[in-house]
Motif scaffolding. Structure first.
Motif, PDB file in Angstrom:
ATOM      1  N   ARG A 181       0.956  -1.182  -0.054  1.00 12.80           N
ATOM      2  CA  ARG A 181      -0.064  -0.073   0.029  1.00 12.80           C
ATOM      3  C   ARG A 181       0.964   1.189  -0.202  1.00 12.80           C
ATOM      4  O   ARG A 181       2.005   1.244   0.413  1.00 12.80           O
ATOM      5  CB  ARG A 181      -0.933   0.033   1.308  1.00 12.80           C
ATOM      6  N   PRO A 182       0.483   2.394  -0.550  1.00 17.35           N
ATOM      7  CA  PRO A 182       1.104   3.651  -0.705  1.00 17.35           C
ATOM      8  C   PRO A 182       1.510   4.158   0.565  1.00 17.35           C
ATOM      9  O   PRO A 182       2.505   4.926   0.722  1.00 17.35           O
ATOM     10  CB  PRO A 182       0.297   4.480  -1.577  1.00 17.35           C
ATOM     11  N   GLU A 183       0.929   3.876   1.717  1.00 15.77           N
ATOM     12  CA  GLU A 183       1.056   4.406   3.178  1.00 15.77           C
ATOM     13  C   GLU A 183       2.376   4.146   3.496  1.00 15.77           C
ATOM     14  O   GLU A 183       2.932   4.662   4.564  1.00 15.77           O
ATOM     15  CB  GLU A 183      -0.032   3.952   4.084  1.00 15.77           C
ATOM     16  N   THR A 190      11.158   3.080   5.362  1.00 17.65           N
ATOM     17  CA  THR A 190      10.897   3.079   4.044  1.00 17.65           C
ATOM     18  C   THR A 190      11.782   4.624   3.655  1.00 17.65           C
ATOM     19  O   THR A 190      12.777   4.544   2.691  1.00 17.65           O
ATOM     20  CB  THR A 190       9.840   3.441   3.669  1.00 17.65           C
ATOM     21  N   ARG A 191      11.617   5.462   4.491  1.00 19.39           N
ATOM     22  CA  ARG A 191      12.279   6.710   4.232  1.00 19.39           C
ATOM     23  C   ARG A 191      13.946   6.684   4.183  1.00 19.39           C
ATOM     24  O   ARG A 191      14.649   7.217   3.481  1.00 19.39           O
ATOM     25  CB  ARG A 191      12.058   7.838   5.184  1.00 19.39           C
ATOM     26  N   ALA A 270       7.843   0.593  -2.031  1.00 16.93           N
ATOM     27  CA  ALA A 270       7.221   2.036  -1.528  1.00 16.93           C
ATOM     28  C   ALA A 270       8.531   3.015  -1.467  1.00 16.93           C
ATOM     29  O   ALA A 270       8.401   4.049  -1.810  1.00 16.93           O
ATOM     30  CB  ALA A 270       6.744   2.093  -0.047  1.00 16.93           C
ATOM     31  N   ALA A 271       9.769   2.565  -1.396  1.00 19.35           N
ATOM     32  CA  ALA A 271      10.746   3.310  -1.795  1.00 19.35           C
ATOM     33  C   ALA A 271      11.086   3.670  -3.409  1.00 19.35           C
ATOM     34  O   ALA A 271      11.743   4.621  -3.411  1.00 19.35           O
ATOM     35  CB  ALA A 271      12.205   2.843  -1.216  1.00 19.35           C
ATOM     36  N   ALA A 292       1.362  -2.167  -8.497  1.00 19.42           N
ATOM     37  CA  ALA A 292       0.303  -1.302  -8.733  1.00 19.42           C
ATOM     38  C   ALA A 292      -0.350  -0.780  -7.201  1.00 19.42           C
ATOM     39  O   ALA A 292      -0.919   0.290  -7.039  1.00 19.42           O
ATOM     40  CB  ALA A 292      -0.628  -1.781  -9.442  1.00 19.42           C
ATOM     41  N   ALA A 293      -0.447  -1.894  -6.454  1.00 22.95           N
ATOM     42  CA  ALA A 293      -1.002  -1.643  -5.226  1.00 22.95           C
ATOM     43  C   ALA A 293      -0.423  -0.546  -4.150  1.00 22.95           C
ATOM     44  O   ALA A 293      -0.944  -0.051  -3.477  1.00 22.95           O
ATOM     45  CB  ALA A 293      -1.165  -3.167  -4.271  1.00 22.95           C
TER      46      ALA A 293
END
Length: 379
Positions: A181-183, A190-191, A270-271, A292-293
């Motif tokens: 998920r994009p969150e 991730t950051r 996500a990265a 895509a998710a």
């Protein structure tokens, strides 16, 4: 229902076959079904609360291939299933389909691996085309034993029918939109990963999957020299050393992160800024859905499974795999347009949100029930 799942691949090996079998098992458990799993050794003794019977195997290119012994039929006879589900049948699955036919148990074969293309690519050049032709004869013979064959994409369905495979229907794959998920982009891990991969604000173009010749990672060499672009490869496999050497020699700015699972894999997606897939032999393309998710625009070849998964110019870009410059052009187009990347990513997320494994497993159980009903004599 009582369901026996016989799979050519299972944990600890990670690939599309293993992932789909694991997700289906979890959903069948939630639905209250009774299941037994038969898989090549090594394998865990249980998964999702179900027993796993590991049968003898031999390694082929670091991949355990289950041996077609009488053990499979004995296990099926003892369990007495309502249906036998065979995942990506070729060797172990072929013996299971034969055993099911002898025992009078209906069967569903799930086509997932383009084995003819794989063998054609890996056989010596003089035997390549002959190996693929022989493999298609074997695939047809195997799937003729099944009461129903399920194809993961429109391209795979058409190819199976063109090669004379009978009783074929479509069944796609679900995606875990809660995990991917994009969150995750706001997650501290991730950051931190992104800072290490893009210290100067590089656009990160990523691939996730097995590192093997059929994935055609050499195509990334065409991206070399694009200003401000770094390629990130997540995964492992027999071609890791060769791929690393080839892409490095091409001057590509590339980082190999190795194998990642669970939350670490979700963070890796996500990265990224763009997801790119290079293989032209995908019957589906599960990592494209996971990307895509995560709200990533997807770049993929206009061939095979990706044709169903990428809405060209809306959720990503499809490139012509026969044009050596096409992948570079697609990546350059998205790398230079953040607004377009974000719009495509949002559209991609929206498109896959309804493709839950729960919904896809309900559809699969419907296929089980249809072959079971057809096998039960009318009263």
């Amino acid at each position: 229902m009582r369901i026996a799942i016989v799979t050519e691949s299972f944990l600890p090996n990670l690939n599309g076959v293993t992932t789909s079998v694991c997700r289906v098992l979890e959903c069948l458990r939630d639905g209250g079904h009774e299941v037994v799993v038969i898989a090549p050794r090594p394998a865990p003794s249980s998964w999702a609360g179900y027993p796993v019977h590991a049968v003898a195997s031999v390694p082929v290119r670091q991949f355990p291939v289950g041996l077609p012994t009488g053990e499979v039929e004995a296990l099926l006879r003892r369990f007495a299933p309502d249906v036998v589900h065979v995942a990506s049948p070729f060797v172990l699955g072929a013996s299971a389909l034969g055993a099911a036919a002898r025992l009078g148990v209906p069967s569903v074969a799930v086509y997932q691996t383009d084995m003819p293309s794989y063998l054609g690519q890996h056989a010596p050049r003089a035997l390549g085309r002959g190996a693929a032709t022989a493999a298609w004869r074997w695939v047809r013979r195997v799937h003729e034993l099944a009461d129903l064959t399920l194809a993961p994409s429109s391209a795979a369905l058409a190819e199976l029918e063109a090669h004379g495979i009978p009783r074929v229907r479509g069944w796609a794959r679900g995606v875990d939109a809660a995990t991917f998920r994009p969150e995750w982009r706001t997650d501290a891990g991730t950051r931190a990963l992104r800072r290490s991969l893009a210290p100067n604000g590089e656009v990160l173009v990523g691939y996730v999957g097995r590192l093997a010749p059929e994935k055609e990672l050499h195509r990334f060499a065409s991206v070399a020299g694009l200003p401000g672009v770094r390629v990130v490869i997540v995964g492992d496999g027999p071609s890791r050393a060769d791929d690393s050497a080839l892409l490095g020699a091409a001057g590509l700015d590339v980082v190999l992160l190795g194998r990642r699972e669970g939350d670490d894999l979700a963070r890796a997606y996500a990265a990224l800024d763009v997801f790119a897939h290079t293989g032209t032999r995908e019957t589906f393309g599960q990592t494209l859905q996971e990307a895509a998710a995560t709200s990533l625009p997807v770049v993929a070849p206009a061939r095979g499974g990706p044709l169903d998964l990428v809405d060209h110019s809306r959720t990503g870009l499809l490139f012509d795999p026969d044009d050596p410059a096409a992948l570079r052009e697609a990546v350059a187009h998205l790398a230079g347009d953040r607004t377009k990347r974000e719009a495509m990513g949002a559209a991609g997320r929206l498109r896959v949100e309804g493709r839950s494994w729960s919904a896809l497993t309900d559809e699969l159980v419907g296929h089980y029930e249809s072959v079971h009903r057809a096998a039960v004599p009318a009263a």
